[in-house]
Design a protein around this motif. Structure first.
Motif, PDB file in Angstrom:
ATOM      1  N   TRP A  24     -15.418  19.453  35.190  1.00 27.40           N
ATOM      2  CA  TRP A  24     -14.992  19.967  33.905  1.00 27.40           C
ATOM      3  C   TRP A  24     -16.112  19.793  32.910  1.00 27.40           C
ATOM      4  N   LYS A  25     -16.097  20.638  31.901  1.00 20.48           N
ATOM      5  CA  LYS A  25     -17.059  20.488  30.814  1.00 20.48           C
ATOM      6  C   LYS A  25     -16.413  20.948  29.513  1.00 20.48           C
ATOM      7  N   LEU A  26     -16.820  20.311  28.461  1.00 21.15           N
ATOM      8  CA  LEU A  26     -16.318  20.631  27.138  1.00 21.15           C
ATOM      9  C   LEU A  26     -17.200  21.700  26.533  1.00 21.15           C
ATOM     10  N   GLY A  27     -16.587  22.724  25.974  1.00 21.13           N
ATOM     11  CA  GLY A  27     -17.341  23.797  25.347  1.00 21.13           C
ATOM     12  C   GLY A  27     -16.820  24.089  23.956  1.00 21.13           C
ATOM     13  N   MET A  28     -17.596  24.858  23.228  1.00 22.84           N
ATOM     14  CA  MET A  28     -17.198  25.247  21.885  1.00 22.84           C
ATOM     15  C   MET A  28     -17.515  26.723  21.708  1.00 22.84           C
ATOM     16  N   ALA A  29     -16.472  27.516  21.506  1.00 21.16           N
ATOM     17  CA  ALA A  29     -16.667  28.930  21.205  1.00 21.16           C
ATOM     18  C   ALA A  29     -17.033  29.018  19.732  1.00 21.16           C
ATOM     19  N   VAL A  30     -18.228  29.527  19.447  1.00 19.03           N
ATOM     20  CA  VAL A  30     -18.676  29.553  18.058  1.00 19.03           C
ATOM     21  C   VAL A  30     -18.559  30.924  17.413  1.00 19.03           C
ATOM     22  N   SER A  31     -18.519  31.985  18.227  1.00 18.89           N
ATOM     23  CA  SER A  31     -18.329  33.316  17.662  1.00 18.89           C
ATOM     24  C   SER A  31     -17.908  34.277  18.762  1.00 18.89           C
ATOM     25  N   SER A  32     -17.423  35.431  18.342  1.00 17.70           N
ATOM     26  CA  SER A  32     -17.048  36.476  19.287  1.00 17.70           C
ATOM     27  C   SER A  32     -17.326  37.829  18.641  1.00 17.70           C
ATOM     28  N   SER A  37     -16.953  33.232  13.121  1.00 20.14           N
ATOM     29  CA  SER A  37     -16.976  31.783  13.278  1.00 20.14           C
ATOM     30  C   SER A  37     -15.648  31.293  13.843  1.00 20.14           C
ATOM     31  N   LEU A  38     -15.665  30.911  15.102  1.00 13.34           N
ATOM     32  CA  LEU A  38     -14.443  30.434  15.750  1.00 13.34           C
ATOM     33  C   LEU A  38     -14.324  28.916  15.690  1.00 13.34           C
ATOM     34  N   LYS A  39     -15.385  28.229  16.096  1.00 15.63           N
ATOM     35  CA  LYS A  39     -15.372  26.765  16.216  1.00 15.63           C
ATOM     36  C   LYS A  39     -14.135  26.309  16.985  1.00 15.63           C
ATOM     37  N   TYR A  40     -13.969  26.873  18.164  1.00 12.86           N
ATOM     38  CA  TYR A  40     -12.793  26.648  19.002  1.00 12.86           C
ATOM     39  C   TYR A  40     -13.188  25.825  20.229  1.00 12.86           C
ATOM     40  N   PRO A  41     -12.804  24.532  20.279  1.00  8.35           N
ATOM     41  CA  PRO A  41     -13.158  23.732  21.452  1.00  8.35           C
ATOM     42  C   PRO A  41     -12.270  24.093  22.639  1.00  8.35           C
ATOM     43  N   TYR A  42     -12.845  24.016  23.825  1.00 10.82           N
ATOM     44  CA  TYR A  42     -12.093  24.285  25.042  1.00 10.82           C
ATOM     45  C   TYR A  42     -12.680  23.454  26.182  1.00 10.82           C
ATOM     46  N   VAL A  43     -11.925  23.347  27.258  1.00  8.41           N
ATOM     47  CA  VAL A  43     -12.393  22.660  28.456  1.00  8.41           C
ATOM     48  C   VAL A  43     -12.435  23.685  29.580  1.00  8.41           C
ATOM     49  N   ALA A  44     -13.599  23.814  30.197  1.00 11.67           N
ATOM     50  CA  ALA A  44     -13.760  24.687  31.359  1.00 11.67           C
ATOM     51  C   ALA A  44     -13.605  23.822  32.605  1.00 11.67           C
ATOM     52  N   VAL A  45     -12.738  24.233  33.510  1.00 11.47           N
ATOM     53  CA  VAL A  45     -12.444  23.464  34.727  1.00 11.47           C
ATOM     54  C   VAL A  45     -12.823  24.292  35.943  1.00 11.47           C
ATOM     55  N   MET A  46     -13.455  23.643  36.926  1.00 11.45           N
ATOM     56  CA  MET A  46     -13.767  24.296  38.192  1.00 11.45           C
ATOM     57  C   MET A  46     -13.255  23.408  39.324  1.00 11.45           C
ATOM     58  N   LEU A  47     -12.385  23.979  40.134  1.00 10.86           N
ATOM     59  CA  LEU A  47     -11.823  23.274  41.289  1.00 10.86           C
ATOM     60  C   LEU A  47     -12.369  23.893  42.562  1.00 10.86           C
ATOM     61  N   LYS A  48     -12.691  23.050  43.527  1.00 17.25           N
ATOM     62  CA  LYS A  48     -13.020  23.538  44.866  1.00 17.25           C
ATOM     63  C   LYS A  48     -11.915  23.040  45.781  1.00 17.25           C
ATOM     64  N   MET A  63      -9.006  25.737  29.351  1.00 20.29           N
ATOM     65  CA  MET A  63      -7.819  25.207  28.689  1.00 20.29           C
ATOM     66  C   MET A  63      -8.184  24.745  27.291  1.00 20.29           C
ATOM     67  N   THR A  64      -7.185  24.746  26.425  1.00 14.27           N
ATOM     68  CA  THR A  64      -7.371  24.135  25.108  1.00 14.27           C
ATOM     69  C   THR A  64      -7.413  22.620  25.313  1.00 14.27           C
ATOM     70  N   ILE A  65      -7.853  21.900  24.305  1.00 11.16           N
ATOM     71  CA  ILE A  65      -7.903  20.438  24.403  1.00 11.16           C
ATOM     72  C   ILE A  65      -6.513  19.850  24.662  1.00 11.16           C
ATOM     73  N   PRO A  66      -5.456  20.262  23.928  1.00  9.45           N
ATOM     74  CA  PRO A  66      -4.126  19.723  24.230  1.00  9.45           C
ATOM     75  C   PRO A  66      -3.656  20.054  25.656  1.00  9.45           C
ATOM     76  N   GLN A  67      -3.974  21.240  26.167  1.00 14.23           N
ATOM     77  CA  GLN A  67      -3.608  21.595  27.536  1.00 14.23           C
ATOM     78  C   GLN A  67      -4.322  20.678  28.529  1.00 14.23           C
ATOM     79  N   PHE A  68      -5.609  20.411  28.291  1.00 20.37           N
ATOM     80  CA  PHE A  68      -6.362  19.538  29.185  1.00 20.37           C
ATOM     81  C   PHE A  68      -5.826  18.112  29.139  1.00 20.37           C
TER      82      PHE A  68
END
Length: 85
Positions: A24-32, A37-48, A63-68
């Motif tokens: 997993w890694k923590l990311g921040m969406a800063v724009s789209s 300006s989003l400043k939206y934190p998220y967690v990217a998860v990779m499962l094998k 996932m959002t932080i609360p979901q994670f």
């Protein structure tokens, strides 16, 4: 029947997939494209996951932080139950 659902797994069923790796890694969406300006934190998860034949498949999702946090809490609960078996 309305309102009733079949269980996803019967007690006799065998789970044949195995979690091989969890990253997993923590990311921040800063724009789209639609928002400067989003400043939206998220967690990217990779499962094998390996199936019964040993073939490994990668599944990834965000996932959002609360979901994670909820996901992590559920994993801790599962681990506690497994330790008692």
């Amino acid at each position: 029947m309305e309102g009733s659902r079949e269980p996803l797994l019967d007690a006799k069923d065998k789970v044949t997939n195995q979690l091989v790796d969890f990253q997993w890694k923590l990311g921040m969406a800063v724009s789209s494209d639609s928002c400067r300006s989003l400043k939206y934190p998220y967690v990217a998860v990779m499962l094998k996951v390996a199936d019964h034949s040993g073939q490994v498949k990668t599944k990834s999702f965000e996932m959002t932080i609360p979901q994670f946090q909820n996901f992590y809490r559920q994993f801790k609960e599962i681990a506690a139950i497994i330790e008692t078996v």
